[in-house]
Each structure stands twice: as structure tokens, then as C-alpha cells.
Motif scaffolding. Structure first.
Motif, PDB file in Angstrom:
ATOM      1  N   VAL A 169       0.706  -1.294  -0.105  1.00  0.00           N
ATOM      2  CA  VAL A 169       0.088   0.087   0.045  1.00  0.00           C
ATOM      3  C   VAL A 169       0.851   1.094  -0.011  1.00  0.00           C
ATOM      4  O   VAL A 169       2.374   1.018   0.025  1.00  0.00           O
ATOM      5  CB  VAL A 169      -1.058   0.013   1.108  1.00  0.00           C
ATOM      6  CG1 VAL A 169      -2.004  -1.286   0.992  1.00  0.00           C
ATOM      7  CG2 VAL A 169      -0.257   0.005   2.515  1.00  0.00           C
ATOM      8  N   ASP A 170       0.386   2.315  -0.037  1.00  0.00           N
ATOM      9  CA  ASP A 170       1.233   3.678  -0.297  1.00  0.00           C
ATOM     10  C   ASP A 170       2.097   3.839   0.956  1.00  0.00           C
ATOM     11  O   ASP A 170       3.465   4.236   0.712  1.00  0.00           O
ATOM     12  CB  ASP A 170       0.261   4.777  -0.252  1.00  0.00           C
ATOM     13  CG  ASP A 170      -0.533   4.774  -1.726  1.00  0.00           C
ATOM     14  OD1 ASP A 170       0.136   5.077  -2.821  1.00  0.00           O
ATOM     15  OD2 ASP A 170      -1.974   5.004  -1.755  1.00  0.00           O
ATOM     16  N   GLY A 219       5.150  -0.698  -0.962  1.00  0.00           N
ATOM     17  CA  GLY A 219       4.740   0.646  -1.463  1.00  0.00           C
ATOM     18  C   GLY A 219       5.763   1.789  -0.933  1.00  0.00           C
ATOM     19  O   GLY A 219       5.786   2.708  -1.687  1.00  0.00           O
ATOM     20  N   GLN A 271       7.449   4.534  -3.491  1.00  0.00           N
ATOM     21  CA  GLN A 271       7.419   5.965  -3.084  1.00  0.00           C
ATOM     22  C   GLN A 271       8.751   6.540  -3.193  1.00  0.00           C
ATOM     23  O   GLN A 271       8.972   7.468  -3.583  1.00  0.00           O
ATOM     24  CB  GLN A 271       6.870   5.975  -1.786  1.00  0.00           C
ATOM     25  CG  GLN A 271       5.913   7.055  -1.423  1.00  0.00           C
ATOM     26  CD  GLN A 271       5.275   7.161  -0.249  1.00  0.00           C
ATOM     27  OE1 GLN A 271       5.734   6.819   0.880  1.00  0.00           O
ATOM     28  NE2 GLN A 271       3.904   7.651  -0.158  1.00  0.00           N
ATOM     29  N   ASN A 308      -2.741   0.751  -4.345  1.00  0.00           N
ATOM     30  CA  ASN A 308      -1.834   1.626  -4.252  1.00  0.00           C
ATOM     31  C   ASN A 308      -1.892   2.633  -5.227  1.00  0.00           C
ATOM     32  O   ASN A 308      -1.815   2.692  -6.379  1.00  0.00           O
ATOM     33  CB  ASN A 308      -0.340   0.713  -4.639  1.00  0.00           C
ATOM     34  CG  ASN A 308       0.882   1.572  -4.119  1.00  0.00           C
ATOM     35  OD1 ASN A 308       0.807   2.786  -4.311  1.00  0.00           O
ATOM     36  ND2 ASN A 308       1.794   0.909  -3.508  1.00  0.00           N
ATOM     37  N   GLU A 325      -4.313  -4.381   5.924  1.00  0.00           N
ATOM     38  CA  GLU A 325      -4.560  -3.651   4.519  1.00  0.00           C
ATOM     39  C   GLU A 325      -5.509  -2.641   4.407  1.00  0.00           C
ATOM     40  O   GLU A 325      -5.593  -1.687   4.078  1.00  0.00           O
ATOM     41  CB  GLU A 325      -4.542  -4.698   3.485  1.00  0.00           C
ATOM     42  CG  GLU A 325      -4.443  -3.840   2.235  1.00  0.00           C
ATOM     43  CD  GLU A 325      -4.097  -5.232   0.919  1.00  0.00           C
ATOM     44  OE1 GLU A 325      -4.055  -4.860  -0.176  1.00  0.00           O
ATOM     45  OE2 GLU A 325      -3.854  -6.207   1.274  1.00  0.00           O
TER      46      GLU A 325
END
Length: 229
Positions: free
Chosen positions: A56-57, A62, A66, A81, A223
Motif C-alpha cells: 500500500v502507499d 509501497g 514511493q 496503491n 491492509e
């Protein structure tokens, strides 16, 4: 006995720019949290990552995405994401989407030394573009190639000092097959026990596939949290 590292950065320090890495887990379940954070710290870049999804972000793979450390993702699911979506649409990230069953079998085949296999998944779709097909018993199948990696990062609930591993429940998703398909497999374990303490008939990954061990406490983030009123 296998080397037991005390530093996560030390455990991944030879993962080089441009390496291909397989990473265990499904969503955020069973991911090697601390090994991923160690890669963030080393700053290694231009990585090709083979994993079911890209975290995920703000957690899991992630984090590497990023930080612009990922050049290419080979995955089956990318829906959680936003940064992943942004990088794909802007042309910053190369993506190869593979049906989940095919991805699982490509990894298993690579770990077993099988160069390719035929599957009906993807026939007649964009996934089949440029790939060989063959008809068996009147049905068309697509040739998929096995996958291998320079390094495999996995997470286990228990491991012994020889490198035998046991995964907890759904952490058995991609971890066992990914452990077989890396030239170097690094296992992050929640609990390290003595040789002989693991019941032989409960071992999911035999020690022959594991080159390095490290013990790490897990946050085990959820999540998508769903609760009742």
C-alpha cells in the motif's frame, strides 16, 4: 547452520542496483517487513520486483515505490496503491501483469528448474501478445516461462538455525515457492529455534533453499480494516 544476521541492512547489503527480487506475501500478509525497510535504507535502485502486489502507499513494497527504487513490477494485483497507479500512468514504472495462478506457477516452475509450461489463462487476451500457443485436446493453451530472481525475501513464523521454515496460516501464500526461486534466499523469521525443534512433517521450506536468516518483530499492519458498528 546458516548465517544469522543481527542487522537487516547487513542482510541485504549485497542486493545491487538493477537486481531482480522476489518478495513473499499477499497484500500485507506474510511480507518481510523489516527486509523491505532495510532496502529503503540502502537506497538500492532500478529494482525489478516480482511479488503478488506492491503493498500500500505507506507500507510494504509501497515504500520502495514511493522512494523511486523500483523500475519494474511483475505482479497480479495492484489495486490498493495510488502511487503505483500514478507512476504507471506517467510512464515512470514498467508493469507486467500476470494472472495470479500463472504468477504462482511461474515462480514454482522457476524454483523447480522448469523453463516453461502451458496454461489456458490469458488465451485471447492482451497477455497472450507475442507468446506461443498450442492446442491440446482441442483447447488452446499459452506458453508461460518460469521465473527466477537474484534474491528472494521471505517471512516465516518460525525458523531453525539450519534454515528450515514454517509459515503461519495465509502467510503460506507466495512465501514457500518464492523461497525456492531465488539464487540467494533471505528469511526474516519471527522466532528462531534450535535445530531439531521444528517437527519435520510441519516444515514448509527445507533449509536447502535458505542462505541467510534474521529475526524480526512484525507490525503486521492490516491492509483494509473492516469493523462492525
Amino acid at each position: 547452520m546458516k548465517p544469522v544476521h543481527t542487522s537487516f541492512v547487513d542482510a541485504v547489503k549485497d542486493i545491487h542496483d538493477g537486481a531482480t527480487i522476489m518478495v513473499g506475501g499477499f497484500g500485507l500478509v506474510g511480507i518481510p517487513e523489516n527486509l523491505i525497510k532495510a532496502l529503503l535504507e540502502t537506497g538500492v535502485k532500478d529494482l525489478t520486483i516480482i511479488s503478488n502486489n506492491c503493498g500500500v502507499d505507506d507500507w510494504g513494497l509501497g515504500l520502495l515505490l514511493q522512494n523511486k527504487q523500483v523500475k519494474k513490477m511483475i505482479s497480479s494485483y495492484v489495486g490498493e496503491n495510488k502511487e503505483f497507479e500514478r507512476q504507471v500512468l506517467s510512464g515512470e514504472l514498467e508493469v507486467e501483469l500476470v494472472p495470479q495462478g500463472s504468477l504462482s506457477e511461474k515462480i514454482r516452475a522457476g524454483g523447480a528448474g522448469i523453463p516453461g509450461f502451458y496454461t489456458p489463462a490469458g488465451v485471447g487476451t492482451p497477455i497472450a501478445k507475442g507468446k506461443e500457443t498450442k492446442v491440446f485436446n482441442g483447447k488452446e493453451y499459452l506458453l508461460e516461462e518460469g521465473l527466477v530472481a537474484d534474491f528472494s525475501l521471505v517471512r516465516a513464523a518460525k525458523g531453525d538455525k539450519m534454515g528450515n521454515l514454517i509459515y503461519n496460516k495465509t502467510a503460506q501464500n507466495f512465501n514457500p515457492m518464492i523461497a525456492t526461486a531465488g539464487k540467494v534466499t533471505i528469511a526474516e523469521v519471527e522466532e528462531l529455534v534450535e535445530i531439531g525443534d521444528l517437527p519435520p512433517d510441519q516444515i514448509h521450506t527445507p533449509s536447502v533453499y535458505v542462505q541467510r536468516l534474521i529475526v524480526g518483530k512484525q507490525e503486521k499492519r492490516i491492509e483494509r480494516l473492516t469493523v462492525s458498528d
